[in-house]
Each structure stands twice: as structure tokens, then as C-alpha cells.
Scaffold this active site. Structure first.
Site, PDB file in Angstrom:
ATOM      1  CE  LYS A  11      -3.862  -2.450   2.168  1.00  0.00           C
ATOM      2  NZ  LYS A  11      -4.977  -2.402   3.142  1.00  0.00           N
ATOM      3  CG  PHE A  59     -13.245   1.485   6.758  1.00  0.00           C
ATOM      4  CD1 PHE A  59     -12.774   0.892   5.592  1.00  0.00           C
ATOM      5  CD2 PHE A  59     -13.960   0.699   7.654  1.00  0.00           C
ATOM      6  CE1 PHE A  59     -13.004  -0.451   5.321  1.00  0.00           C
ATOM      7  CE2 PHE A  59     -14.199  -0.652   7.390  1.00  0.00           C
ATOM      8  CZ  PHE A  59     -13.716  -1.223   6.212  1.00  0.00           C
ATOM      9  NE  ARG A  87      -7.202 -12.906   5.133  1.00  0.00           N
ATOM     10  CZ  ARG A  87      -7.617 -11.649   4.938  1.00  0.00           C
ATOM     11  NH1 ARG A  87      -7.384 -11.028   3.784  1.00  0.00           N
ATOM     12  NH2 ARG A  87      -8.261 -11.005   5.887  1.00  0.00           N
ATOM     13  CG  HIS A 117      -5.190  -6.531  -0.650  1.00  0.00           C
ATOM     14  ND1 HIS A 117      -6.451  -6.600  -0.113  1.00  0.00           N
ATOM     15  CD2 HIS A 117      -5.169  -7.409  -1.683  1.00  0.00           C
ATOM     16  CE1 HIS A 117      -7.172  -7.480  -0.813  1.00  0.00           C
ATOM     17  NE2 HIS A 117      -6.409  -7.976  -1.773  1.00  0.00           N
ATOM     18  CD  GLU A 128      -8.489  -9.350  -4.237  1.00  0.00           C
ATOM     19  OE1 GLU A 128      -9.405  -9.124  -3.432  1.00  0.00           O
ATOM     20  OE2 GLU A 128      -7.354  -9.737  -3.878  1.00  0.00           O
TER      21      GLU A 128
HETATM   22  P1  ATP Z   1      -7.000  -6.273   2.941  1.00  0.00           P
HETATM   23  O1  ATP Z   1      -8.292  -6.544   2.215  1.00  0.00           O
HETATM   24  O2  ATP Z   1      -6.419  -4.908   2.638  1.00  0.00           O
HETATM   25  O3  ATP Z   1      -6.018  -7.389   2.795  1.00  0.00           O
HETATM   26  P2  ATP Z   1      -8.162  -7.241   5.361  1.00  0.00           P
HETATM   27  O4  ATP Z   1      -8.724  -8.325   4.516  1.00  0.00           O
HETATM   28  O5  ATP Z   1      -7.323  -7.625   6.532  1.00  0.00           O
HETATM   29  O6  ATP Z   1      -7.304  -6.233   4.504  1.00  0.00           O
HETATM   30  P3  ATP Z   1     -10.724  -5.924   5.160  1.00  0.00           P
HETATM   31  O7  ATP Z   1     -11.782  -6.151   6.150  1.00  0.00           O
HETATM   32  O8  ATP Z   1     -10.823  -6.573   3.816  1.00  0.00           O
HETATM   33  O9  ATP Z   1      -9.325  -6.304   5.866  1.00  0.00           O
HETATM   34  O10 ATP Z   1     -10.572  -4.347   4.983  1.00  0.00           O
HETATM   35  C1  ATP Z   1      -9.925  -3.809   3.837  1.00  0.00           C
HETATM   36  C2  ATP Z   1      -9.053  -2.663   4.262  1.00  0.00           C
HETATM   37  O11 ATP Z   1      -9.876  -1.622   4.744  1.00  0.00           O
HETATM   38  C3  ATP Z   1      -8.107  -2.973   5.415  1.00  0.00           C
HETATM   39  O12 ATP Z   1      -6.888  -3.526   5.023  1.00  0.00           O
HETATM   40  C4  ATP Z   1      -7.897  -1.599   5.991  1.00  0.00           C
HETATM   41  O13 ATP Z   1      -6.930  -0.867   5.227  1.00  0.00           O
HETATM   42  C5  ATP Z   1      -9.238  -0.937   5.807  1.00  0.00           C
HETATM   43  N1  ATP Z   1     -10.051  -1.086   7.012  1.00  0.00           N
HETATM   44  C6  ATP Z   1     -10.741  -2.165   7.432  1.00  0.00           C
HETATM   45  N2  ATP Z   1     -11.383  -1.942   8.577  1.00  0.00           N
HETATM   46  C7  ATP Z   1     -11.102  -0.666   8.910  1.00  0.00           C
HETATM   47  C8  ATP Z   1     -11.484   0.181   9.984  1.00  0.00           C
HETATM   48  N3  ATP Z   1     -12.273  -0.247  10.961  1.00  0.00           N
HETATM   49  N4  ATP Z   1     -10.986   1.451   9.993  1.00  0.00           N
HETATM   50  C9  ATP Z   1     -10.181   1.902   9.014  1.00  0.00           C
HETATM   51  N5  ATP Z   1      -9.791   1.151   7.952  1.00  0.00           N
HETATM   52  C10 ATP Z   1     -10.241  -0.111   7.901  1.00  0.00           C
HETATM   53 MG    MG Z   2      -9.796  -7.955   2.716  1.00  0.00          MG
END
Ligand code: ATP
Ligand code: MG
Length: 140
Positions: A11, A59, A87, A117, A128
Site C-alpha cells: 500500500k 472507512f 494472510r 493487502h 483481483e
Molecule cells: P485487505 O483486504 O487490505 O487485505 P483485510 O482483509 O485484513 O485487509 P478488510 O476487512 O478486507 O481487511 O478491509 C480492507 C481494508 O480496509 C483494510 O486492510 C484496511 O486498510 C481498511 N479497514 C478495514 N477496517 C477498517 C477500519 N475499521 N478502519 C479503518 N480502515 C479499515
Molecule cells: Mg480484505
């Protein structure tokens, strides 16, 4: 390629911090083969589509703004059990609870700027990958 690939993006904040190379090294040291790689800046519509699943979350706008704020590294990673294993290497979404030895523990700034990510399913890994790479850019 189903089942043994995942998609990652390093990122913008991790890129601004100069952590791109170190994260790619952690990925390789973790046993993942990089089969596609590029540096690019996502457009607003790219980021809105990529994170479309989160469009009703509070968010979302902030996330789209951040993800378009500078270049990212996009990559496709190959390994048995790639989605789950990557992950694990990433660590939890919130870097404050990310385990020692994970990418997010080492390089995340906060929840939004959480370094990288990783796809959350084999199906999304393929979606993706296709979003970011043409077939002839993948060296599988
Ligand atoms: P990613 O999809 O980026 O790998 P993830 O699968 O761990 O991350 P997701 O739930 O898919 O998490 O959320 C996507 C992205 O959105 C997160 O990586 C983070 O950058 C942002 N995000 C998620 N939850 C929050 C939150 N509560 N506040 C701020 N940003 C958030
Ligand atoms: Mg995710």
C-alpha cells in the site's frame, strides 16, 4: 491456477516509507514465488471497484483516498495454500494486534495504512489478479 495463488498490494504508505523491497523479501523468505509484479498508481474508479465490497462501511472513502494517494506494488504470489498462508504472513488487519514476525507488525502505520493487502479467498485471488494483470504479464 486455482488454489495456489494469491494477490497482494503493497500500500502507498509502505511505499512512501521505502518498505517495498523489504516486504517483497519477507514474501520470498516466506516461501512464496512472485509470478507477476508491477508498480502502479490506482485511479479513484479502480480503488472504488477493488474495495467495492466495503462501500457501505464508514472507512470506505478514506480507504479509497488513501489507496490512490501514491504508487503501489501489485503482485501475484504462488505457493501451496497461498491465500491462507499469506494472510498469516500479513498478520491481522489492525497492526496493533498483528503477531510478531508479520508484515503488518513490521511495516503498518495504522488500520488503514496497514502496509499490504492479501486476497481473502481463492475466488477473489483470481478476480483481483485479473483486475491488475493481463494473462501475458503472469509467469505461472
Ligand atoms: P485487505 O483486504 O487490505 O487485505 P483485510 O482483509 O485484513 O485487509 P478488510 O476487512 O478486507 O481487511 O478491509 C480492507 C481494508 O480496509 C483494510 O486492510 C484496511 O486498510 C481498511 N479497514 C478495514 N477496517 C477498517 C477500519 N475499521 N478502519 C479503518 N480502515 C479499515
Ligand atoms: Mg480484505
Amino acid at each position: 491456477m486455482s488454489g495456489n495463488i494469491t494477490f497482494t498490494m503493497i500500500k502507498p504508505m509502505a511505499m512512501r516509507n521505502g518498505a517495498g523491497g523489504a516486504i517483497l523479501k519477507m514474501i520470498q523468505d516466506g516461501g512464496f514465488e512472485i509470478i507477476a509484479l508491477k508498480m502502479k498508481q490506482m485511479s479513484k474508479s479502480d480503488a472504488e471497484e477493488f474495495y467495492g465490497i466495503h462501500k457501505d462501511k464508514p472507512f470506505y472513502e478514506n480507504l479509497v483516498e488513501f489507496m490512490t494517494s501514491g504508487p503501489i506494488i501489485a503482485a501475484v504470489l504462488k505457493k501451496d495454500n497461498a491465500v491462507e498462508d499469506y494472510r498469516k504472513l500479513l498478520g491481522s488487519t489492525n497492526p496493533e494486534t498483528a503477531e510478531e514476525g508479520t508484515i503488518r507488525r513490521a511495516f503498518a502505520t495504522n488500520m488503514t495504512m496497514n502496509a499490504a493487502h492479501g486476497s481473502d479467498s481463492d475466488e477473489n485471488a483470481i478476480i483481483e489478479t485479473k483486475f491488475h494483470f493481463k494473462d501475458d504479464e503472469i509467469f505461472n
